[in-house]
Design an enzyme around this catalytic site. Sequence first.
Site, PDB file in Angstrom:
ATOM      1  N   GLU A  83      17.868  36.902  68.141  1.00 40.03           N
ATOM      2  CA  GLU A  83      18.914  36.679  67.139  1.00 40.03           C
ATOM      3  C   GLU A  83      18.298  36.284  65.801  1.00 40.03           C
ATOM      4  O   GLU A  83      18.723  36.706  64.737  1.00 40.03           O
ATOM      5  CB  GLU A  83      19.863  35.572  67.635  1.00 40.03           C
ATOM      6  N   SER A  93      28.036  28.287  72.114  1.00 40.96           N
ATOM      7  CA  SER A  93      28.451  26.997  71.560  1.00 40.96           C
ATOM      8  C   SER A  93      29.705  26.466  72.237  1.00 40.96           C
ATOM      9  O   SER A  93      30.583  27.226  72.647  1.00 40.96           O
ATOM     10  CB  SER A  93      28.756  27.135  70.066  1.00 40.96           C
ATOM     11  N   SER A 138      32.147  34.538  67.765  1.00 40.98           N
ATOM     12  CA  SER A 138      32.434  35.586  66.784  1.00 40.98           C
ATOM     13  C   SER A 138      32.874  36.860  67.505  1.00 40.98           C
ATOM     14  O   SER A 138      32.220  37.285  68.465  1.00 40.98           O
ATOM     15  CB  SER A 138      31.194  35.893  65.947  1.00 40.98           C
ATOM     16  N   GLU A 141      19.475  21.874  58.812  1.00 36.23           N
ATOM     17  CA  GLU A 141      18.723  20.692  59.248  1.00 36.23           C
ATOM     18  C   GLU A 141      17.835  21.049  60.446  1.00 36.23           C
ATOM     19  O   GLU A 141      16.681  20.618  60.528  1.00 36.23           O
ATOM     20  CB  GLU A 141      19.682  19.550  59.634  1.00 36.23           C
ATOM     21  N   GLY A 144      28.933  33.599  73.940  1.00 34.49           N
ATOM     22  CA  GLY A 144      29.594  32.368  74.386  1.00 34.49           C
ATOM     23  C   GLY A 144      28.563  31.305  74.682  1.00 34.49           C
ATOM     24  O   GLY A 144      28.337  30.970  75.851  1.00 34.49           O
TER      25      GLY A 144
HETATM   26  C1  LIG Z   1      29.188  32.221  60.978  1.00 39.27           C
HETATM   27  C2  LIG Z   1      28.965  31.597  62.322  1.00 39.27           C
HETATM   28  C3  LIG Z   1      28.999  32.382  63.463  1.00 39.27           C
HETATM   29  C4  LIG Z   1      28.832  31.788  64.714  1.00 39.27           C
HETATM   30  N1  LIG Z   1      28.920  32.588  65.825  1.00 39.27           N
HETATM   31  C5  LIG Z   1      28.749  32.043  67.032  1.00 39.27           C
HETATM   32  C6  LIG Z   1      28.889  32.852  68.207  1.00 39.27           C
HETATM   33  O1  LIG Z   1      29.211  34.045  68.135  1.00 39.27           O
HETATM   34  N2  LIG Z   1      28.705  32.285  69.408  1.00 39.27           N
HETATM   35  C7  LIG Z   1      28.358  30.962  69.546  1.00 39.27           C
HETATM   36  O2  LIG Z   1      28.143  30.536  70.672  1.00 39.27           O
HETATM   37  N3  LIG Z   1      28.246  30.153  68.463  1.00 39.27           N
HETATM   38  C8  LIG Z   1      28.443  30.659  67.208  1.00 39.27           C
HETATM   39  N4  LIG Z   1      28.359  29.854  66.104  1.00 39.27           N
HETATM   40  C9  LIG Z   1      28.151  28.417  66.276  1.00 39.27           C
HETATM   41  C10 LIG Z   1      26.789  27.914  65.805  1.00 39.27           C
HETATM   42  O3  LIG Z   1      25.771  28.290  66.674  1.00 39.27           O
HETATM   43  C11 LIG Z   1      26.905  26.385  65.668  1.00 39.27           C
HETATM   44  O4  LIG Z   1      27.876  26.103  64.685  1.00 39.27           O
HETATM   45  C12 LIG Z   1      25.606  25.764  65.281  1.00 39.27           C
HETATM   46  O5  LIG Z   1      24.667  25.866  66.315  1.00 39.27           O
HETATM   47  C13 LIG Z   1      25.788  24.261  64.921  1.00 39.27           C
HETATM   48  O6  LIG Z   1      26.462  23.579  65.931  1.00 39.27           O
HETATM   49  P1  LIG Z   1      27.748  22.693  65.619  1.00 39.27           P
HETATM   50  O7  LIG Z   1      28.676  23.462  64.750  1.00 39.27           O
HETATM   51  O8  LIG Z   1      28.245  22.168  66.914  1.00 39.27           O
HETATM   52  O9  LIG Z   1      27.212  21.492  64.727  1.00 39.27           O
HETATM   53  P2  LIG Z   1      26.444  20.207  65.268  1.00 39.27           P
HETATM   54  O10 LIG Z   1      25.318  20.614  66.150  1.00 39.27           O
HETATM   55  O11 LIG Z   1      27.434  19.232  65.805  1.00 39.27           O
HETATM   56  O12 LIG Z   1      25.839  19.630  63.934  1.00 39.27           O
HETATM   57  C14 LIG Z   1      26.595  18.838  63.009  1.00 39.27           C
HETATM   58  C15 LIG Z   1      25.655  18.383  61.904  1.00 39.27           C
HETATM   59  O13 LIG Z   1      24.599  17.544  62.457  1.00 39.27           O
HETATM   60  C16 LIG Z   1      23.329  18.083  62.126  1.00 39.27           C
HETATM   61  N5  LIG Z   1      22.391  17.887  63.247  1.00 39.27           N
HETATM   62  C17 LIG Z   1      22.640  18.112  64.564  1.00 39.27           C
HETATM   63  N6  LIG Z   1      21.520  17.856  65.289  1.00 39.27           N
HETATM   64  C18 LIG Z   1      20.559  17.495  64.411  1.00 39.27           C
HETATM   65  C19 LIG Z   1      19.187  17.136  64.540  1.00 39.27           C
HETATM   66  N7  LIG Z   1      18.576  17.118  65.733  1.00 39.27           N
HETATM   67  N8  LIG Z   1      18.489  16.845  63.411  1.00 39.27           N
HETATM   68  C20 LIG Z   1      19.086  16.876  62.194  1.00 39.27           C
HETATM   69  N9  LIG Z   1      20.387  17.213  62.011  1.00 39.27           N
HETATM   70  C21 LIG Z   1      21.111  17.524  63.100  1.00 39.27           C
HETATM   71  C22 LIG Z   1      23.573  19.555  61.909  1.00 39.27           C
HETATM   72  O14 LIG Z   1      22.563  20.134  61.105  1.00 39.27           O
HETATM   73  C23 LIG Z   1      24.935  19.568  61.235  1.00 39.27           C
HETATM   74  O15 LIG Z   1      24.805  19.294  59.857  1.00 39.27           O
HETATM   75  C24 LIG Z   1      28.565  30.400  64.835  1.00 39.27           C
HETATM   76  C25 LIG Z   1      28.543  29.603  63.688  1.00 39.27           C
HETATM   77  C26 LIG Z   1      28.762  30.181  62.439  1.00 39.27           C
HETATM   78  C27 LIG Z   1      28.765  29.286  61.234  1.00 39.27           C
END
Ligand SMILES: Cc1cc2nc3c(=O)[nH]c(=O)nc-3n(C[C@H](O)[C@H](O)[C@H](O)COP(=O)(O)OP(=O)(O)OC[C@H]3O[C@@H](n4cnc5c(N)ncnc54)[C@H](O)[C@@H]3O)c2cc1C
Length: 394
Positions: free
Chosen positions: A245, A130, A162, A379, A128
């Site tokens: 991780e 994100s 997840s 990224e 937990g």
């Molecule tokens: C298969 C899968 C399993 C997951 N499992 C878990 C889980 O069990 N527990 C959990 O807590 N989370 C989980 N996640 C979440 C995951 O950690 C986040 O999706 C990830 O960290 C990206 O955050 P976000 O989706 O909020 O995207 P954002 O951070 O909002 O990013 C959106 C876009 O902006 C870009 N961006 C953001 N900041 C920057 C920067 N500084 N420089 C350049 N580009 C940038 C990103 O690359 C992306 O393209 C999972 C995700 C996936 C896909």
Amino acid sequence: MEIRFSRDEEAFRAEARAWLEANVPRGQRPPPHDLHARRAYDMAWQRTMFDAGWAGINWPKEFGGRGASLMEQLIWFEEYARVGAPEASTGFVGLKHAGPTLIACGSDAQKAFHLPKILKGEVVWCQGFSEPNAGSDLASLQTRAVIDGDHLVVTGQKIWTSFGHIAEYQELLVRTDPDAPKHKGITWVICPMGLPGMDVRPIKTLAGNADFCEVFYDGVRVPLANVVGRLNDGWRVAMATLSFERGTAFMSEQVRLARRVEEVVALARRVPGPSGHARAIDDDEIARRLALARAEVEAMRAMTYRSLSTAARTGMPGPEGSMIRLFFSELIQRIDQVTMDILGPACLEGFSLDGAPEAGFSERYLTGLSQTIGGGTKEIQRNIVGERVLGLPR
Ligand SMILES: Cc1cc2nc3c(=O)[nH]c(=O)nc-3n(C[C@H](O)[C@H](O)[C@H](O)COP(=O)(O)OP(=O)(O)OC[C@H]3O[C@@H](n4cnc5c(N)ncnc54)[C@H](O)[C@@H]3O)c2cc1C
């Protein structure tokens, strides 16, 4: 560079290979949408490894693990992938980062209670971290926890958790000091799932599965004894979690990818090509892309060995891990894309036909889109490579 394995390491390989070949589950893995069956399958395999002394290959012996050296881990994961043993899947969080985080930062009582359960395949953990407005910028998390007696009272929301709906425990990051700088007021706490005030809602992905959840907390009471590390020291603990991780996961990936490329080559020999060839492999462009994929898998193997040999010398995985993670995530998507191009419209047909071999390829393609997001987006990995490996300005 050439890496040679010592005689002891070769003996370890022979032992690991023999055991894996004799014990790897033969039955079909339950389909992705049947989460409870998947859980049962994964936990049974974990128990089999535990009973034979192979569970927690990289965990120290004093905590019930195998205590293998880095090279032995590499050998184990190579052999593991070579026989097609199941990925950790629903056991991933517990084994790969919750357990190691407890070993590094947990109390004796937390270790004694949780570590054996993880190793024996008795519990599933979820993560937990994100939130809707805290992904790449994890330190912006808003889920609050206030102290009430000997409990933390948690209110807020997590997302992309997840396996949250089949888990017993969660690695939960909460904000315990809203007035401190954002990295300083966070606490890492073990949250038992199913406590009063907790609402777990599955999210269906475009592949048709519901591996993810949103988790809502409305006055959820978590014992203070469940804090890992100290109150407001959660960022340090979370960084340990993320390093585990991201750390050794790539060891088995190069073998898994090599298998995947060979499966696609076999597919290209079996099905007609997109531009009218009797076999897809006879199409020059398809053949070129498959040959490139084979070469790139070899490149990834070389990167993996190089990184491990550095880690074995320095004792630290280092930021180069982001190069491998990035290369892997984009390569797997290229392999899945060429697979879709080979199948053409048949990939859609296959997807709707339960059990057809092509259905697996389509699902892989859809699931694989998340590879460049989970565990740090491509990224973010590029930022790390730019700043910490190449030394470019921020
Ligand atoms: C298969 C899968 C399993 C997951 N499992 C878990 C889980 O069990 N527990 C959990 O807590 N989370 C989980 N996640 C979440 C995951 O950690 C986040 O999706 C990830 O960290 C990206 O955050 P976000 O989706 O909020 O995207 P954002 O951070 O909002 O990013 C959106 C876009 O902006 C870009 N961006 C953001 N900041 C920057 C920067 N500084 N420089 C350049 N580009 C940038 C990103 O690359 C992306 O393209 C999972 C995700 C996936 C896909």
